[in-house]
Motif scaffolding. Structure first.
Motif, PDB file in Angstrom:
ATOM      1  N   GLU A 199       3.702  10.873   1.187  1.00  0.00           N
ATOM      2  CA  GLU A 199       2.417  11.158   0.776  1.00  0.00           C
ATOM      3  C   GLU A 199       2.176  12.789   1.109  1.00  0.00           C
ATOM      4  OE1 GLU A 199       0.597   8.674   3.717  1.00  0.00           O
ATOM      5  OE2 GLU A 199       0.131   7.112   2.274  1.00  0.00           O
ATOM      6  N   TRP A 210       6.646   6.830   4.707  1.00  0.00           N
ATOM      7  CA  TRP A 210       5.414   6.801   3.965  1.00  0.00           C
ATOM      8  C   TRP A 210       4.789   7.992   4.136  1.00  0.00           C
ATOM      9  CZ3 TRP A 210       4.279   3.279   0.372  1.00  0.00           C
ATOM     10  CH2 TRP A 210       4.827   1.915   0.462  1.00  0.00           C
ATOM     11  N   ASN A 211       4.696   8.511   5.219  1.00  0.00           N
ATOM     12  CA  ASN A 211       3.928   9.876   5.532  1.00  0.00           C
ATOM     13  C   ASN A 211       4.555  10.992   4.814  1.00  0.00           C
ATOM     14  OD1 ASN A 211       2.239   8.727   7.197  1.00  0.00           O
ATOM     15  ND2 ASN A 211       3.227   9.355   9.027  1.00  0.00           N
ATOM     16  N   ARG A 257      -0.272   4.281  -2.199  1.00  0.00           N
ATOM     17  CA  ARG A 257       0.719   3.357  -1.498  1.00  0.00           C
ATOM     18  C   ARG A 257       0.832   2.155  -2.551  1.00  0.00           C
ATOM     19  NH1 ARG A 257       1.306   3.461   4.956  1.00  0.00           N
ATOM     20  NH2 ARG A 257       1.041   5.672   5.347  1.00  0.00           N
ATOM     21  N   PRO A 276      -1.722  10.582  -3.380  1.00  0.00           N
ATOM     22  CA  PRO A 276      -0.991   9.497  -3.063  1.00  0.00           C
ATOM     23  C   PRO A 276      -1.466   8.139  -3.080  1.00  0.00           C
ATOM     24  CG  PRO A 276      -1.139  10.581  -0.925  1.00  0.00           C
ATOM     25  CD  PRO A 276      -2.058  11.490  -2.215  1.00  0.00           C
TER      26      PRO A 276
END
Length: 307
Positions: A169, A165-166, A181, A179
């Protein structure tokens, strides 16, 4: 390749400078490839077949090698798959079968309809799969690069994989966008909402312009621009409280005239008008704008039979 928390050799807090392969140079792929290049990454190759895609590659990715998709992917650390929704699964399977995907690669797609499950063949080979969907429309021209700075990307990574996820982004932020989620399970509803709003808005605006043109008005965009811009801004700020017009006011007589005009001059538009007017009436009642006792008259006017 990741600064900070290492995984698959890539940087988490700030992606390292990556070799990028773009499949393909459509309206989205060429622009995002250029955005990644602007962020400091190196676009090494791009696939392009049609005259339009070759032109976009030349305009937005000058001096970048043109190659088949498997060669583009095989030589890249970041593989950008900018393909139509229905073409994406087959391309992922094909690239995986051709040995063009593997460990230490980031494989990104730009489809709004898919999450990361569609990238399973790549993930099984050790690649990091990400979904980065820009929530904007593209023309495939250089001005799109400026619009990216004002848009959001719907990002999706594997559930529970905070590193992934990081990375997703960070890539979006590097391109200058924001970004947001989107969990895997929410992708279908997310994409339906965006398509319903953006795609159908274009149809609605074009039909309004056609009607004005039929009335002999030579510059319908001059009339529609300020009105529709204000309506959009008010809707985003105030929701249903921004509703105006004869349906929301309960002016059944005016609605009846609209139905008659469309039946005479643009009968193909009438079903859409009726559907949207009915939805507007119900939402206006729920928002307290249209008195409930006026709804039956408005509904009857919307559905009134025409000769």
């Amino acid at each position: 390749m990741f600064d900070g928390f290492d995984m698959l050799g890539f940087a988490v807090t700030r992606p390292a400078r990556l070799s990028v392969g773009v499949v393909s140079a459509g309206r989205v792929g060429a622009v995002l490839g250029a955005a990644l290049a602007r962020a400091g990454h190196t676009v090494a190759a791009v696939s392009a077949v049609s005259r339009e895609s070759l032109r976009r590659a030349d305009d937005l990715l000058p001096d970048v090698a043109i190659a088949p998709p498997d060669e583009v992917a095989r030589g890249a650390e970041l593989v950008l798959l900018a393909l139509p929704d229905d073409a994406l699964p087959g391309m992922v399977r094909g690239l995986a079968a051709a040995g063009a995907l593997g460990p230490t690669q980031i494989v990104v797609h730009t489809s709004g309809a898919h999450g990361v499950d569609v990238l399973a063949p790549a993930a099984e080979l050790g690649a990091l799969g990400l979904a980065l969907h820009p929530a904007m429309t593209f023309t495939g021209r250089p001005e799109d690069l400026q619009r990216i700075a004002a848009c959001c990307f719907g990002v999706t990574a594997a559930d529970g994989d905070e590193v992934a996820w990081n990375v997703a982004e960070a890539l979006v932020v590097e391109m200058g966008a924001e970004p947001v989620r989107i969990p895997e399970a929410a992708r279908p509803l997310y994409h339906t909402a965006l398509a319903h709003g953006a795609n159908h808005l274009v149809t609605l605006v074009a039909e309004a312009a056609d009607l004005l043109g039929s009335a002999g008005i030579g510059t319908p965009e001059r009339l529609l621009g300020p009105l529709l811009s204000a309506a959009l801004d008010n809707a985003l700020r105030h929701g249903d409280r921004a509703l105006t017009g004869p349906v929301a006011r309960g002016d059944a007589g005016t609605v009846r005239k609209h139905v008659g005009v469309l039946a005479e001059h643009a009968p193909d538009m009438l079903p859409a008008y009726r559907a949207l007017a009915s939805r507007t009436a119900r939402r206006a009642v729920e928002a307290g704008l249209l008195r409930a006792d006026l709804l039956p008259d408005v509904a009857a006017a919307i559905e009134e039979e025409t000769p």
